[in-house]
Design a protein around this motif. Sequence first.
Motif, PDB file in Angstrom:
ATOM      1  N   THR A 244       0.830  -1.193   0.000  1.00  0.00           N
ATOM      2  CA  THR A 244       0.000   0.000   0.000  1.00  0.00           C
ATOM      3  C   THR A 244       0.870   1.251   0.000  1.00  0.00           C
ATOM      4  OG1 THR A 244      -1.808   1.125   1.168  1.00  0.00           O
ATOM      5  CG2 THR A 244      -0.159   0.014   2.537  1.00  0.00           C
ATOM      6  N   ALA A 245       0.253   2.383  -0.311  1.00  0.00           N
ATOM      7  CA  ALA A 245       0.965   3.665  -0.375  1.00  0.00           C
ATOM      8  C   ALA A 245       0.234   4.683   0.485  1.00  0.00           C
ATOM      9  CB  ALA A 245       1.050   4.153  -1.822  1.00  0.00           C
ATOM     10  N   GLN A 246       0.876   5.122   1.561  1.00  0.00           N
ATOM     11  CA  GLN A 246       0.366   6.223   2.375  1.00  0.00           C
ATOM     12  C   GLN A 246       1.497   7.199   2.688  1.00  0.00           C
ATOM     13  OE1 GLN A 246      -1.061   3.022   3.453  1.00  0.00           O
ATOM     14  NE2 GLN A 246      -2.785   3.656   2.189  1.00  0.00           N
ATOM     15  N   LYS A 274      -0.681  -9.499   6.262  1.00  0.00           N
ATOM     16  CA  LYS A 274       0.433  -8.631   6.617  1.00  0.00           C
ATOM     17  C   LYS A 274       0.398  -7.371   5.748  1.00  0.00           C
ATOM     18  CE  LYS A 274       1.952 -11.939   9.281  1.00  0.00           C
ATOM     19  NZ  LYS A 274       1.777 -11.866  10.749  1.00  0.00           N
ATOM     20  N   VAL A 275       0.493  -6.212   6.380  1.00  0.00           N
ATOM     21  CA  VAL A 275       0.424  -4.939   5.673  1.00  0.00           C
ATOM     22  C   VAL A 275       1.825  -4.344   5.573  1.00  0.00           C
ATOM     23  CG1 VAL A 275      -0.576  -2.623   5.651  1.00  0.00           C
ATOM     24  CG2 VAL A 275      -1.926  -4.559   6.510  1.00  0.00           C
ATOM     25  N   LEU A 276       2.283  -4.142   4.326  1.00  0.00           N
ATOM     26  CA  LEU A 276       3.630  -3.629   4.073  1.00  0.00           C
ATOM     27  C   LEU A 276       3.554  -2.357   3.233  1.00  0.00           C
ATOM     28  CD1 LEU A 276       5.564  -6.934   3.136  1.00  0.00           C
ATOM     29  CD2 LEU A 276       5.076  -6.007   5.407  1.00  0.00           C
ATOM     30  N   PRO A 277       3.509  -1.184   3.855  1.00  0.00           N
ATOM     31  CA  PRO A 277       3.505   0.065   3.090  1.00  0.00           C
ATOM     32  C   PRO A 277       4.824   0.253   2.338  1.00  0.00           C
ATOM     33  CG  PRO A 277       2.820   0.421   5.366  1.00  0.00           C
ATOM     34  CD  PRO A 277       3.399  -0.951   5.301  1.00  0.00           C
ATOM     35  N   GLY A 278       4.726   0.915   1.184  1.00  0.00           N
ATOM     36  CA  GLY A 278       5.938   1.201   0.423  1.00  0.00           C
ATOM     37  C   GLY A 278       6.730   2.344   1.041  1.00  0.00           C
ATOM     38  N   TRP A 368       5.692   6.726   0.347  1.00  0.00           N
ATOM     39  CA  TRP A 368       6.400   7.489   1.374  1.00  0.00           C
ATOM     40  C   TRP A 368       7.879   7.576   1.028  1.00  0.00           C
ATOM     41  CZ3 TRP A 368       7.928   5.058   6.652  1.00  0.00           C
ATOM     42  CH2 TRP A 368       8.292   6.039   7.561  1.00  0.00           C
ATOM     43  N   THR A 369       8.428   8.797   1.004  1.00  0.00           N
ATOM     44  CA  THR A 369       9.855   9.014   0.762  1.00  0.00           C
ATOM     45  C   THR A 369      10.480   9.631   2.003  1.00  0.00           C
ATOM     46  OG1 THR A 369       9.559   9.320  -1.621  1.00  0.00           O
ATOM     47  CG2 THR A 369      11.556  10.228  -0.655  1.00  0.00           C
ATOM     48  N   ILE A 370      11.588   9.039   2.465  1.00  0.00           N
ATOM     49  CA  ILE A 370      12.286   9.571   3.639  1.00  0.00           C
ATOM     50  C   ILE A 370      13.764   9.726   3.321  1.00  0.00           C
ATOM     51  CG2 ILE A 370      10.678   8.877   5.434  1.00  0.00           C
ATOM     52  CD1 ILE A 370      12.098   6.287   5.786  1.00  0.00           C
ATOM     53  N   ILE A 371      14.372  10.735   3.935  1.00  0.00           N
ATOM     54  CA  ILE A 371      15.755  11.116   3.640  1.00  0.00           C
ATOM     55  C   ILE A 371      16.489  11.291   4.956  1.00  0.00           C
ATOM     56  CG2 ILE A 371      17.235  12.818   2.491  1.00  0.00           C
ATOM     57  CD1 ILE A 371      14.657  13.707   0.928  1.00  0.00           C
ATOM     58  N   GLY A 372      17.640  10.642   5.103  1.00  0.00           N
ATOM     59  CA  GLY A 372      18.396  10.845   6.328  1.00  0.00           C
ATOM     60  C   GLY A 372      19.461   9.798   6.565  1.00  0.00           C
ATOM     61  N   SER A 373      20.039   9.836   7.747  1.00  0.00           N
ATOM     62  CA  SER A 373      21.026   8.844   8.159  1.00  0.00           C
ATOM     63  C   SER A 373      20.331   7.537   8.476  1.00  0.00           C
ATOM     64  CB  SER A 373      21.765   9.338   9.407  1.00  0.00           C
ATOM     65  OG  SER A 373      20.862   9.404  10.511  1.00  0.00           O
ATOM     66  N   ALA A 374      21.112   6.498   8.723  1.00  0.00           N
ATOM     67  CA  ALA A 374      20.525   5.200   9.078  1.00  0.00           C
ATOM     68  C   ALA A 374      19.653   5.327  10.328  1.00  0.00           C
ATOM     69  CB  ALA A 374      21.632   4.178   9.305  1.00  0.00           C
ATOM     70  N   GLU A 375      20.106   6.112  11.292  1.00  0.00           N
ATOM     71  CA  GLU A 375      19.330   6.296  12.520  1.00  0.00           C
ATOM     72  C   GLU A 375      18.019   7.020  12.236  1.00  0.00           C
ATOM     73  OE1 GLU A 375      22.505   7.063  12.118  1.00  0.00           O
ATOM     74  OE2 GLU A 375      23.538   5.639  13.443  1.00  0.00           O
ATOM     75  N   ASP A 376      18.068   8.035  11.354  1.00  0.00           N
ATOM     76  CA  ASP A 376      16.847   8.760  10.993  1.00  0.00           C
ATOM     77  C   ASP A 376      15.837   7.828  10.335  1.00  0.00           C
ATOM     78  OD1 ASP A 376      17.940  11.219  11.831  1.00  0.00           O
ATOM     79  OD2 ASP A 376      18.823  11.588   9.858  1.00  0.00           O
ATOM     80  N   ILE A 377      16.326   7.040   9.386  1.00  0.00           N
ATOM     81  CA  ILE A 377      15.439   6.136   8.669  1.00  0.00           C
ATOM     82  C   ILE A 377      14.844   5.106   9.626  1.00  0.00           C
ATOM     83  CG2 ILE A 377      15.259   4.452   6.795  1.00  0.00           C
ATOM     84  CD1 ILE A 377      15.852   7.375   5.897  1.00  0.00           C
ATOM     85  N   MET A 396      11.675   0.342  -1.502  1.00  0.00           N
ATOM     86  CA  MET A 396      11.731   0.730  -2.906  1.00  0.00           C
ATOM     87  C   MET A 396      13.009   1.531  -3.172  1.00  0.00           C
ATOM     88  SD  MET A 396       7.728   1.966  -2.938  1.00  0.00           S
ATOM     89  CE  MET A 396       7.749   2.518  -4.636  1.00  0.00           C
ATOM     90  N   PRO A 397      14.124   0.881  -3.480  1.00  0.00           N
ATOM     91  CA  PRO A 397      15.377   1.609  -3.680  1.00  0.00           C
ATOM     92  C   PRO A 397      15.247   2.657  -4.787  1.00  0.00           C
ATOM     93  CG  PRO A 397      15.766  -0.754  -3.550  1.00  0.00           C
ATOM     94  CD  PRO A 397      14.295  -0.567  -3.669  1.00  0.00           C
ATOM     95  N   PRO A 398      15.719   3.888  -4.542  1.00  0.00           N
ATOM     96  CA  PRO A 398      15.573   4.943  -5.558  1.00  0.00           C
ATOM     97  C   PRO A 398      16.350   4.653  -6.837  1.00  0.00           C
ATOM     98  CG  PRO A 398      16.872   5.707  -3.681  1.00  0.00           C
ATOM     99  CD  PRO A 398      16.292   4.397  -3.288  1.00  0.00           C
ATOM    100  N   HIS A 399      17.551   4.106  -6.711  1.00  0.00           N
ATOM    101  CA  HIS A 399      18.289   3.641  -7.891  1.00  0.00           C
ATOM    102  C   HIS A 399      19.023   2.365  -7.504  1.00  0.00           C
ATOM    103  CE1 HIS A 399      22.518   4.677  -6.806  1.00  0.00           C
ATOM    104  NE2 HIS A 399      21.938   5.590  -6.049  1.00  0.00           N
TER     105      HIS A 399
END
Length: 451
Positions: A244-246, A274-278, A368-377, A396-399
Amino acid sequence: MAAAPTKQMKLNAFFHPAGHHIAAWRHPDAQADAGVNFRHYVELARTAERAKFDAVFLADTVAMHEGSLEAQSRAARYVAQFEPLTLLSVIAAVTERIGLIATASTTYNEPYHVARKFASLDLISEGRAGWNLVTSATEAEALNFSRDKHLEHGARYERAREFAEVVTGLWESWEDDSFVRDKASGRFFDPEKLHVLNHVGEHFQVRGPLNAARSPQGRPVIVQAGSSGPGKQLAAETAEVVFTAQQTLEETVAFYADIKSLAEKAGRSADAIKVLPGVQAFVGRSRAEAQDKFDQLQSLIHPAVGLSLLSGMVGFDLSSYPVDGPLPDLPETNDHKSRQALSIALAKRENLTIRGLYEKIAGARGHWTIIGSAEDIADQLQERFEAGGADGFNVMPPHLPGGLDDFVELVVPELRRRGLFRTEYEGRTLRENLGLPYPHHPAARVAQAAE
């Protein structure tokens, strides 16, 4: 020292050939010919398996995406890439534990074809197959299958519901121990353990039985990705995993609660789905490095490609509207209903122009797109997981391969440090690793009830 969580995330690796960002193929480190590069996919699958991901997932459509030829010539999405079941059948031979999920449409396939192909993949992989059940979403697909118009949204879901019923019925053609293969007596299978479907419905007439045996996990895992009203109802009735996408935490928690409630109303356990958001994560060793990675890909978006992507998502040609003006009022689409609603809501919430909106969705198409360090993610994934918004995530790897490598090398160790992700697989089949129950054959359930 804090006690380790009793529940751990499920992680799925969702691969578009060169990555999910619309400009991924232009990244200096991306595999530009990824769609037809078998070794590229093998390495991706092996990387995900070393990290103990539950599964890899390949989306599919049976047409090129529509739009101007100018935009098409500058985008790599669904232009030239492998048919997913063929590809996963070979990947099954070079992996051991990771699940293998592929898309097959209920709109432009026949149930017997889908049942047999996924049963075969399940047997080849020794119980690691999953079917992503979708209804086709574009007029372009209709034109490849002797139709001049796409089926209406409601009709597609009615067909899909019966399609799923036939496929699961065919997967129950044989009991677990049907094939005795007794050379001495000359008996290959036990006739009493063969079950002929004899389905006659509104859309399909299928006798059966399926000429494929049951696999070690009973049958392939059924995945569903629709988020419209009919899509959620179909998922609640048939799916074992929901993609799903939220965008927001509130939306994620509400969707999760809704799906679980619908599943229980359909007579199923909430834990049986099982619910796995992208999620698309730009990961760096610092926040600044992660932002630089995001900015680099954003700078590679060609305006014609961005506008074409957005037009496809909202089901309306936006090429005649000022790109720096607001999103116009849109007619209801017959295609991506949930994605249209998501795009409109995002534009209103953040007061985005057409350009701002296509830049916003270029990475993950509304996910959902998130940007940050490993701890942030890890912080953000943990928040949604523990707030009751997810059983895990569809990563969903960006590249590719770089985006996957970043997540595996930086985020996965951080999740493990927090006790949120496995260090070893729990079992050999996809069901075992997802924590899904074994689907006992109806004949076995009847026998147990009689005892």
